[in-house]
Design a protein around this motif. Sequence first.
Motif, short mmCIF file in Angstrom:
data_model
loop_
_atom_site.label_atom_id
_atom_site.label_comp_id
_atom_site.label_asym_id
_atom_site.label_seq_id
_atom_site.Cartn_x
_atom_site.Cartn_y
_atom_site.Cartn_z
N SER A 62 0.92 -1.14 0.03
CA SER A 62 0.06 0.23 0.01
C SER A 62 0.74 1.25 0.09
O SER A 62 0.53 1.92 -0.56
N ALA A 95 -4.52 4.51 -0.65
CA ALA A 95 -4.05 3.25 -0.96
C ALA A 95 -3.99 2.25 0.34
O ALA A 95 -4.05 0.89 0.23
N ALA A 107 -3.62 -2.54 -1.72
CA ALA A 107 -2.71 -2.15 -2.85
C ALA A 107 -3.35 -2.47 -3.92
O ALA A 107 -3.05 -1.73 -5.09
N SER A 118 -6.15 0.00 -5.08
CA SER A 118 -5.70 1.29 -5.20
C SER A 118 -4.84 1.59 -6.41
O SER A 118 -4.78 2.71 -6.98
#
Length: 549
Positions: free
Chosen positions: A400, A449, A454, A457
């Motif tokens: 992320s 994020a 991850a 986003s």
Amino acid sequence: MIRAEIVKLYKTVHTWIGVSCGLALFIAFYAGALTMFQEPIARWASPPAVGVEAVSLEDAPRLLELVAAAYPEAREEGITLHLRGHENEPARVTWVEDEPHEAGQPHGHVHWWATLKPDGSLLAKQEEPSDLAEFINDVHMRIGIPNPWGSYFMGVVSLLYGVTLIAGVIVLLPSLAKDFLALRIGKNIKRMWLDAHNVVGITALPFHLVIAVTATAWGFGGPLWSAQESVIFGGKQKIAMARDLERWRAPPPTGEAGAMMPPSQLLQRLNAQVPDFEPKVMVFRNFGDKAAAAKFAGAERGYVGDTRFGGVILSAVTGTLIKDNRASRQDLDRRVGTVILALHTGEYGGITIIWAYFFLGFSGAWLFYSGNLLWIETRRKKARKEGKVEQSRSTRLLGSATVGICLGCVAGLSLTIVAAKWLHGRVADLDAWHAYIYYAVFLGSITWAFARGAARSAVHLTWLCAAFTVAIPLTTLLAWAFPMLGMWAHGSAATVGVDVVAFIGALCFAWIATATAWRVKHGPADSIWSIRTAESRTGARQSVAIAAE
């Protein structure tokens, strides 16, 4: 032959330093690639003005006389005569005045430009230039951390970056002959990414070593200079620096009036005395005085670096050479500093080196991004061997952070470039708004994020990068089609080039977003880059159990 345990040690060093410093280096390299075209970006963002061409060089003496008479404080500060005619040069003549301030407050500056009206009278206007290019450079140099801590931080990061490069080369040495330039494209995605990572790193190694060394020198230059001054030189460096500055200052005024030589004749005298020097501007000090001087700033052909802090001074009355501080005349310590600056910024070799640094900067940013992805993928393979299906919390957090920080930087820089035209004349402090917009997008992307993960986003933010980047040429197109919007569309090759490169970049981001969307839908269910359903993860657990049996 290097022993296996040594290779393993250096691989650990390369991996962990790369992961810990990679995100800061991504920002520095991506923004640094943009700074290779710092001047075209400044020209793209500068609003139209009367321009240098509005007053010919033959009419410049009258303009200079009128400015010196109407604004006597400009004589001492320096009146700049522009020679090139770029969009970020609003008029033939500009100057800067100190802004009134309260005691204890920092000095401010007021920028002026002047031209001639059709009847030959003076037209002067106060207008602040766009600092967009300088803001992008600040993000590149200090990733947005205020000075001096930003410089110190990037100095440490650059030093560790150099260590990572050396460790990476040592890791590759045993298989270098076999795997050099090998790019195995197939079902093994990790192997393909690793091959691409190695190819980019090895082929661009000289560039990366130069950047690591020069950035480290830049980051620690101040503290190292102070330490040398205290321990080794005992104050002699300050005396030498003061002497150098005095050597570059124009002579003090005499108080006697003197007839100024026209700028066109001064340029002829300059070319006759220093033919290899290419001036960009002339700065007149003490205009109208018998001791008036014309300082020429520019570059010397055949020498590395742009002469930002040097150049040539001629008498503005007689045209004789007063002081010569070109690159070829500088002391060794000053030359070393100039070379370090030029090697880092690509100020040598002309347009070929600029484009090479531009692509190398983007490839460097990809190198750090791919390094984090490889580390995450390695953890997935390791977890699968241990019978785990989902990756660890730390791995998901790093994924992320990688997506949010890297793509947030890209989207933020693109949008703040767009804002240079949309917000001009609509906000009081456009330079502050550049920072507000960049950090709002940057921090918002990081938040998104971590909130969405991850995989999701990455798709959203890559499309955001594509949208904000294509908005750069679209803004210019709208400005051309609808003048009532109050924006502008310059037609020079440099400014059109900004739009063209941005459009190509937007297409690349759109392609990446499409590929990423396919990956998150069809990739392995045990990857953080997957949004497969819980049922898919259950099936993955059963597959792992069968494989273990």
